[in-house]
Structures are given as C-alpha cells and as structure tokens.
Enzyme design. Structure first.
Site, short mmCIF file in Angstrom:
data_model
loop_
_atom_site.label_atom_id
_atom_site.label_comp_id
_atom_site.label_asym_id
_atom_site.label_seq_id
_atom_site.Cartn_x
_atom_site.Cartn_y
_atom_site.Cartn_z
N SER A 128 0.83 -1.20 0.00
CA SER A 128 0.00 0.00 0.00
C SER A 128 0.87 1.25 0.00
O SER A 128 1.94 1.27 0.59
CB SER A 128 -0.91 0.04 1.22
OG SER A 128 -1.65 1.25 1.22
N GLU A 189 -9.81 1.80 5.22
CA GLU A 189 -9.61 3.06 4.48
C GLU A 189 -10.96 3.60 3.98
O GLU A 189 -11.25 4.80 4.12
CB GLU A 189 -8.66 2.76 3.32
CG GLU A 189 -8.51 3.83 2.27
CD GLU A 189 -7.72 3.27 1.06
OE1 GLU A 189 -6.68 2.61 1.25
OE2 GLU A 189 -8.18 3.48 -0.09
P1 NDP Z 1 -1.58 -2.18 -13.81
O1 NDP Z 1 -2.46 -2.81 -12.81
O2 NDP Z 1 -2.14 -1.13 -14.69
O3 NDP Z 1 -0.92 -3.33 -14.71
C1 NDP Z 1 -0.11 -3.03 -15.82
C2 NDP Z 1 1.08 -3.96 -15.88
O4 NDP Z 1 0.65 -5.32 -15.98
C3 NDP Z 1 1.91 -3.70 -17.12
O5 NDP Z 1 3.25 -3.89 -16.78
C4 NDP Z 1 1.39 -4.75 -18.09
O6 NDP Z 1 2.31 -5.04 -19.11
C5 NDP Z 1 1.22 -5.90 -17.15
N1 NDP Z 1 0.34 -6.95 -17.67
C6 NDP Z 1 -1.02 -6.91 -17.75
N2 NDP Z 1 -1.49 -8.06 -18.27
C7 NDP Z 1 -0.40 -8.86 -18.50
C8 NDP Z 1 -0.24 -10.16 -19.03
N3 NDP Z 1 -1.30 -10.91 -19.39
N4 NDP Z 1 1.01 -10.64 -19.15
C9 NDP Z 1 2.07 -9.91 -18.77
N5 NDP Z 1 1.97 -8.66 -18.27
C10 NDP Z 1 0.75 -8.15 -18.13
O7 NDP Z 1 -0.25 -1.57 -13.09
P2 NDP Z 1 -0.02 -0.84 -11.70
O8 NDP Z 1 1.41 -0.53 -11.63
O9 NDP Z 1 -1.01 0.24 -11.46
O10 NDP Z 1 -0.34 -1.98 -10.63
C11 NDP Z 1 0.35 -3.21 -10.59
C12 NDP Z 1 -0.27 -4.06 -9.51
O11 NDP Z 1 -0.16 -3.40 -8.25
C13 NDP Z 1 -1.77 -4.30 -9.71
O12 NDP Z 1 -2.09 -5.58 -9.24
C14 NDP Z 1 -2.42 -3.27 -8.82
O13 NDP Z 1 -3.71 -3.63 -8.41
C15 NDP Z 1 -1.44 -3.23 -7.66
N6 NDP Z 1 -1.41 -2.01 -6.89
C16 NDP Z 1 -1.55 -0.80 -7.47
C17 NDP Z 1 -1.52 0.37 -6.72
C18 NDP Z 1 -1.64 1.67 -7.38
O14 NDP Z 1 -1.67 2.69 -6.65
N7 NDP Z 1 -1.68 1.75 -8.71
C19 NDP Z 1 -1.31 0.33 -5.27
C20 NDP Z 1 -1.09 -0.98 -4.76
C21 NDP Z 1 -1.16 -2.10 -5.54
P3 NDP Z 1 2.27 -4.24 -20.52
O15 NDP Z 1 3.03 -2.97 -20.28
O16 NDP Z 1 2.94 -5.13 -21.46
O17 NDP Z 1 0.83 -3.99 -20.84
#
Ligand code: NDP
Length: 473
Positions: A128, A189
């Site tokens: 988080s 939260e």
């Molecule tokens: P996203 O959730 O938007 O995910 C995007 C990433 O996942 C990219 O690197 C993408 O690759 C990759 N991806 C998606 N599908 C696939 C697949 N089938 N095979 C391989 N790679 C894949 O990114 P975030 O950085 O926002 O979040 C990452 C994780 O962290 C998520 O689970 C999210 O819920 C969690 N999280 C996010 C927070 C936030 O504030 N954003 C806070 C805490 C946790 P490509 O570039 O090739 O599309």
C-alpha cells in the site's frame, strides 16, 4: 552480471518499486511484457542504480542470483496467472515468487498451493502507498512461509517506509494472510474516508462553514489524536480552489464516489466470516448510493425536517470526538475480522505487528496505530480493541459527544451512516441484553429453529401451535 532481485511488470507500481530497490543498492533485473517500457525506465532512471535489462522472462530468470527472487507487479487477475505460469516453468525449487499486486487472498491461497507443489515459494504480498509509496517506501504486508521471508524479508524491509526506525513490513502469516490484511486495510480506508466525509458534510451543511474554514478545522485536528494521512489530505483537498471557476474545488467535483472493489471484497468476506464490519459496509453502500443519479434526482423533493437545528461552533469539538469514536469502532471491526480469518484459515496474524506496519507508507497511516500495537502487545488475546484499557477510556470519553452528533444529524436531515452505525456497534457490544433473544423467539415460532435458554444447557423448541409446551430439541 547477476542481479539480487527481479521485477516484472513495469507500470507505475513495478517501475517505482524497481527504482526503490536500485536506490537502496540492489542490482535489479527488470522486465516488462512490452519491452519499450523497460527501455523507457532505463533511459529515464537507469542512473539511479544498477539495473539489468531483461527482454524475456527467461532472460530475467537467467539474470538472477540463486535462490532467485522475483517480484511480480502486473495487473491483478488473469495477467498475474499468465506471468506466474510462465515463470513457474522457468524457475527451480527453492526460488521465490512474490506477487505484489492487489490479488484476492483466495487467489493467493490457490497460487501458493500450486507453487508449493513445484517446490517454489510464493509470497503473496499486499503493498500500500500508491505510486509515491512504491518509490519512497510503502507499507508491505507479506504472507507466505517463514523460510521464504528469511530470504526476501530483509530486502522488503529495507525498501519499506520507516517509523521510529522500524520498517513498515512484517510477515503476517502463511499463504493469503498478507493479501487478506491488505484487503482489510483497504476496507478500513473506505470507512475512514466515509467518516471524514460525513464530518465535513455536517460542518458544511449543519454549521454553515465554507470549505476553506473546514480545511482549517481538519488541520487543527491533525495535530491531535486524529493525526493521519487521510485527515491531512482532506484539509489539502478542501483548501484547494478550482483554477477554472475560482470555486472551492470540492464543489466542482461530481458527487459520485467510485470504487475499484477491495472495500466490497472486505464486506463480502465479512459476511462469509460472520463478522459485523458494518462501518466498512456503510462506506461501500454510501459510495454505491451516491452513484444512483436517477433515483437521487427522483427523490430530491422528498421532505426533510421542518425546523433543522442550526449547529453552533462548539459543535466542532463534538464532531471531533464523534469522528474519533467511530474511527475506533471501524478499526475494532477490521481487527476482529482479521482475528476471525486467522481462525478460519489457520493463520496466526500478529495484530500488533499489523498496526505497526500500517503506521507509515500506507493510506491509513496514523499516529494512533501505535496505541493499537501497544494494546495487542499488552494482551495478544484481546477479544476486541475497544475493551483495551486505553481505548475503553478513549471511546468512553467520546461517546457522549458522539451521541449528540448522531442525534443532531438526524434532526438536521444530514445522513451519517458511518457515524451512526459505529455508535450502534458500540452500544450493541456493551449492551447487557440484545433483542437477539426476540429474534430467536421469532425464528423458533415460524421455523422451529430452536433456541437456547439462559437458565439451563441444551436446545429447545416451543410447540407454538400445539399447546405451547416446550420440548428439548
Ligand atoms: P496495472 O495494474 O495497470 O498493470 C499493468 C502492468 O501489468 C503492465 O506492466 C502490463 O504489461 C502488465 N500486464 C497486464 N497483463 C499482462 C499479461 N497478461 N502478461 C504480462 N503482463 C501483463 O499496473 P499498476 O502498476 O497500477 O499496478 C500493478 C499491480 O499493483 C496491480 O495488481 C495493482 O492492483 C497493484 N497495486 C496498485 C496500486 C496503485 O496505486 N496503482 C497500489 C497498490 C497495488 P504491458 O506494459 O505489457 O501492458
């Protein structure tokens, strides 16, 4: 060149975590499905530390010291499964896979079991703190085996937020424990945000204060027991003026709150576990209701109170107490839920450690969490947070003002589902007798569901339509 740790998934969270690791001196192998993102990261931030660029997952695996440690930071759900499946084929027994995404804890349990079959360690980890936390120090909530934590724990602790010199990272228990705790963090939260919003609404509509004045109220509160990140950002948002219209920013935002689902998960799991997470549920429902635009428009002319009370400024102190009391109730519900899940899933989650690692990095970071840690340290078997000496005294002091707030809100026609539900929770807990006795009577009447008696053991049924004699069930 070998890297200490690998990161795959270089969107916002993954790239910031990789930079955080590199800035701490670890050699980090980085990989992303779309390779241009890996390049971009290295072009922009490659000089922050030592990175190894991996074009494929096989390259990533080949770049790592053994046992290998890989943080998977991809989109939760099918994306995570796809990456894990591919990695599992490439790794060797003893290697560690860490999923830092927002996985549902049930998925984490399933994945951990599958990886264990292959001899791999799977560390489902709640993270988080959003974008900034990932870069500067998040709150990290790992599950998984203690063997895996011995290897990867020191790395995680070194990149986590620190409060009073202690890292906001601790192993919380096996398999899904970390993701479960992260889920409850998000539920709390939701509750916290809703309570703050209700308090704002009362100050605005009840006391007639302007957003900038309310910002000052929150700033003052942020110097006392309520000191927390959410109170701090509330003041920031309320003080902000929309550059386009010159109006208070809060007035130009559409009043429909959205949700990504972790609050809903918490409530759903609360229902499954039989845990009264009412404060979290009210927050989820309040967001849902706000989105019912058509119904709200249709109901806009329904009557309100004929003579709503005008709330004086001494009311501000009452509100602070009410907010604090309701917040304690929401935390008590969240911690109770973690305890119950521990029983259900065979975890032994250290609640004191949970509060400790929420003190920094995460969204609900707050000063009073120290007190929760102290409470569970003093009594690890504490049945409810509110009966701890310190919190009993605190909530006991707040309750009179809290009652005044809830009654005046009802009289004024300002909805306070969170504040009032918290008070109902408090009063239900402390009630000597609950009307649940009558509910049992009703159930026995229409469904022969039986009841227990206060004066002797066993289960009983009254033959309601046959002379009303009582039989042992
Ligand atoms: P996203 O959730 O938007 O995910 C995007 C990433 O996942 C990219 O690197 C993408 O690759 C990759 N991806 C998606 N599908 C696939 C697949 N089938 N095979 C391989 N790679 C894949 O990114 P975030 O950085 O926002 O979040 C990452 C994780 O962290 C998520 O689970 C999210 O819920 C969690 N999280 C996010 C927070 C936030 O504030 N954003 C806070 C805490 C946790 P490509 O570039 O090739 O599309």
């Amino acid at each position: 060149r070998t890297a200490r740790i690998g990161v795959t998934g270089l969107a916002t969270m993954g790239s910031n975590l990789a930079r955080n690791l590199a800035r701490r001196g670890y050699t980090v192998a980085v990989h992303n499905r779309t390779q241009t993102k890996t390049r971009e990261l290295l072009d922009q931030y490659g000089d922050e530390g030592t990175f190894v660029e991996a074009a494929t997952l096989a390259d990533l695996v080949a770049a790592l010291e053994r046992p290998r440690q890989i943080i998977v930071m991809v989109k939760a759900g099918a994306g995570t499964d796809a990456v894990l499946d591919e990695l599992a084929e490439l790794l060797e027994p003893g290697d560690i896979l860490l999923d830092g995404g927002n996985a549902h804890f049930a998925d984490t349990r399933r994945r951990e079991a599958a990886m264990r079959e292959k001899g791999l360690h799977f560390v489902g980890t709640g993270i988080s703190g959003g974008e900034e936390g990932a870069l500067l120090g998040p709150s990290i909530m790992p599950g998984g085996s203690s063997e895996a934590y011995e290897q990867v724990g020191p790395v995680l602790e070194s990149i986590a937020a620190r409060v009073d010199g202690e890292p906001c990272c601790a192993r919380l228990g096996p398999d899904g424990a970390g993701h479960f705790v992260k889920m409850v963090h998000n539920g709390i939260e939701y509750a916290d945000m809703q309570l703050i919003a209700e308090t704002y609404d009362l100050l605005r509509r009840g006391s007639g204060l302007e957003p900038a004045e309310i910002a000052e109220v929150f700033r003052t509160w942020n110097e006392g027991d309520l000191e927390s990140y959410l109170i701090e950002i509330t003041a920031e948002v309320l003080a902000h003026v929309d550059p386009v219209t010159g109006k208070p920013f809060v007035d130009v935002i559409a009043d429909r709150a959205e949700q990504k689902g972790t609050g809903r998960w918490t409530v759903r799991e609360g229902l499954e576990l039989g845990e009264p997470v009412a404060g979290i549920a009210e927050a989820v429902f309040a967001r849902a209701l706000s989105g019912h635009v058509e119904q709200r428009a249709a109901a806009a002319n329904l009557p309100g109170p004929a003579a709503p009370p005008k709330l004086g400024t001494d009311f501000v102190d009452d509100l602070r107490e009410a907010l604090y009391g309701a917040k304690l109730a929401a935390y008590a519900q969240g911690f109770s839920m973690i305890t119950e899940a521990g029983r259900e899933y065979g975890w032994d989650i250290d609640l004191g450690a949970t509060a400790r690692i929420w003190r920094g990095g995460c969204i609900i970071r707050a000063r009073f969490l120290n007190r929760i840690t102290d409470a569970y340290k003093a009594n690890p078997e504490l049945v409810n947070l509110l009966v701890d000496d310190y919190f009993a005294e605190q909530i006991g002091r707040a309750q009179e003002a809290w009652r005044r707030v809830v009654s005046v809100a009802a009289a004024a026609g300002v909805p306070v589902p969170g504040l009032s539900s918290g008070l109902a929770y408090y009063d239900s807990l402390r009630a000597e007798r609950l009307p649940a006795a009558l509910v049992q009577g009703q159930r026995d009447y229409f469904g022969a569901h039986t009841y227990q008696r206060v004066d002797r053991p066993g289960s009983f049924h009254t033959r309601w339509s046959q002379g009303r004699d009582e039989v042992e069930a």
